[in-house]
Scaffold this motif. Sequence first.
Motif, short mmCIF file in Angstrom:
data_model
loop_
_atom_site.label_atom_id
_atom_site.label_comp_id
_atom_site.label_asym_id
_atom_site.label_seq_id
_atom_site.Cartn_x
_atom_site.Cartn_y
_atom_site.Cartn_z
N MET A 1 11.76 -31.48 8.39
CA MET A 1 11.47 -32.92 8.50
C MET A 1 12.51 -33.68 9.35
O MET A 1 12.22 -34.71 9.91
N HIS A 2 13.72 -33.18 9.38
CA HIS A 2 14.77 -33.77 10.22
C HIS A 2 15.00 -35.27 9.97
O HIS A 2 14.99 -36.07 10.92
N CYS A 3 15.17 -35.64 8.73
CA CYS A 3 15.61 -37.01 8.44
C CYS A 3 16.97 -37.18 9.12
O CYS A 3 17.78 -36.26 9.11
N GLN B 1 13.29 -27.62 -0.76
CA GLN B 1 13.82 -28.87 -0.19
C GLN B 1 12.71 -29.89 0.00
O GLN B 1 12.94 -31.09 -0.14
N ILE B 2 11.52 -29.44 0.36
CA ILE B 2 10.36 -30.32 0.41
C ILE B 2 9.24 -29.54 -0.27
O ILE B 2 8.29 -29.08 0.37
N VAL C 1 20.48 -30.74 5.85
CA VAL C 1 19.78 -29.56 5.32
C VAL C 1 19.10 -28.72 6.40
O VAL C 1 19.19 -27.48 6.38
N PRO C 2 18.40 -29.33 7.39
CA PRO C 2 17.77 -28.48 8.40
C PRO C 2 18.79 -27.57 9.11
O PRO C 2 18.46 -26.47 9.52
N CYS D 1 13.80 -26.78 5.81
CA CYS D 1 13.07 -28.04 5.96
C CYS D 1 12.95 -28.38 7.43
O CYS D 1 13.92 -28.26 8.18
N ARG E 1 11.79 -41.23 8.25
CA ARG E 1 10.99 -40.97 7.05
C ARG E 1 9.61 -41.55 7.34
O ARG E 1 9.45 -42.78 7.43
N PHE F 1 19.69 -38.59 8.50
CA PHE F 1 20.96 -38.57 7.75
C PHE F 1 21.26 -37.20 7.17
O PHE F 1 22.31 -36.98 6.59
N CYS F 2 20.33 -36.25 7.29
CA CYS F 2 20.39 -35.06 6.44
C CYS F 2 20.81 -33.81 7.20
O CYS F 2 20.35 -33.55 8.31
N HIS G 1 8.48 -34.48 -1.06
CA HIS G 1 8.55 -35.52 -0.03
C HIS G 1 7.32 -36.41 -0.24
O HIS G 1 6.22 -35.88 -0.46
S1 SF4 Z 1 16.20 -35.40 3.27
FE1 SF4 Z 1 14.78 -33.84 2.51
S2 SF4 Z 1 13.00 -34.03 3.86
FE2 SF4 Z 1 14.69 -35.03 4.92
S3 SF4 Z 1 15.58 -33.42 6.22
FE3 SF4 Z 1 16.74 -33.43 4.29
S4 SF4 Z 1 15.76 -31.88 3.01
FE4 SF4 Z 1 14.33 -32.37 4.69
#
Ligand code: SF4
Length: 467
Positions: free
Chosen positions: A175-177, A217-218, A182-183, A173, A297, A179-180, A258
């Motif tokens: 998107m680099h939210c 993830q998205i 995942v990236p 992903c 977001r 709080f996340c 997303h």
């Molecule tokens: S919340 Fe979803 S869209 Fe945002 S960085 Fe994490 S995986 Fe990516």
Amino acid sequence: MPSVFIKTYGCQMNERDSEQVARDLQERGHTLVSHERDADVILLNTCSVREMAEQKAIGKMGMLRKLRREKPKLVLGYMGCMAQRLGEDLQRSSPHIDLVVGTQKFHRVAEYVDEALKKREKAFEREDLADLGATINPIVDVAAEKGSQNTIRDHLPEMKKEATAFISIMQGCNMHCTFCIVPTTRGEERGRPIGEIVNEARTLVSRGIREVTLLGQIVNLYGRHEFPKVGDKSPFVQLIEALHEVDGLDRIRFTSPHPMGFRKDLVECFGRLPKLMEHVHLPLQSGSDRILKSMHRPYTAASFRKLVADLRKTRPGIAITTDIIVGFPGETEEDYRASRDLAEEIAFDGAFIFRYSKRGDTPAALMEEQLTEEEKEFRNQDLLSVVNASAASILESCVGTRQEILCEGPSRNDRSRLAGRTRTNKIVIFDGGNRFHGQIFDVAITSASSSTLYGDPAIVDGDAPPA
Ligand code: SF4
């Protein structure tokens, strides 16, 4: 041949990754077991989304050390998101591990397992495992690998008994939210070619699968960097259209999208593609524009509200579920109210409410104005009461209706009964025999609890239940 037990933490993508690893191990002649006590190899497929998930896996690995004392040749390994995030550092909390394999190396796990088994065997022969719980130098591979998204494509042969399957269509992903994590754990977005995904779906259908859920993830931003738009259609819409043409495939779902990926072309699909099920999981995260901005977001409460209205207009009766975070750094009472009010207004079919928890390596963890656990807990419980009320009222409104379901097999909580899912992804429990398994048919909904529907296929007017 050695036997393997895999324990999976976290999301459906992790489940799917574990399934691929299990398949690779079977191909090398290993057997899969369902109890860790019976295993020669134990792998923990980990999750990093919340600190608690990591602590659980580390705690579990600590307990497994005792098992090693009884079985000195036992191979123990971490794979997945936490393995990717912490790499070699995991040796500090789990000095007895043999393997640490990251998220872009699932296809190498089977090979590494064999290597680790040999290493442990040799050490045992040399009798240098003086303490039977002792460690050997672990195999660690958390490097990025180009094309690794294309390696998650095989399914377990026993799946022929199932009616539904997951297909991983992308990894990572961008998107680099704030709080996340995942990236960091899953890397850059990488999509698989449409043709390969369609072939996988055809193979699944040939084994009796009738419903697929596309994972990413998205997921609805699939392929945006690799594959061109055709006309106004995004790669994701092209993929859905291609899957819709697969004979024998009756139902298509996807998760998690997303909100940014819901452009007109995708919304319209819900109006014209009957195999696309009437359910969207649409993560809101916050109803406050200020907090959404701070979360990175790129939408507003108003645009989210409009998207929900567009989806409901395009496919009346569509179910909308969501994720909302409470207690994000700096969330005031007013910000929280905005989330609460929006949740009340939209009346979601269901929601996962998360208390914000700090994740290292994320910008939000460094933000000032972190809320206390008490504040977060209060908002969590309060918002849960809002979404539980709308979910229960929607279920109640289904009583007396007729719903199409796909029977997935015995109910998890009562193996003597069967469970199926409506097109809107609601679970229906009913009585019946094996003949229903894997069939799509209508049931009359007779009652509802706060989370489940109950039905009867025998009393549907006109049609006989499947023979
Ligand atoms: S919340 Fe979803 S869209 Fe945002 S960085 Fe994490 S995986 Fe990516």
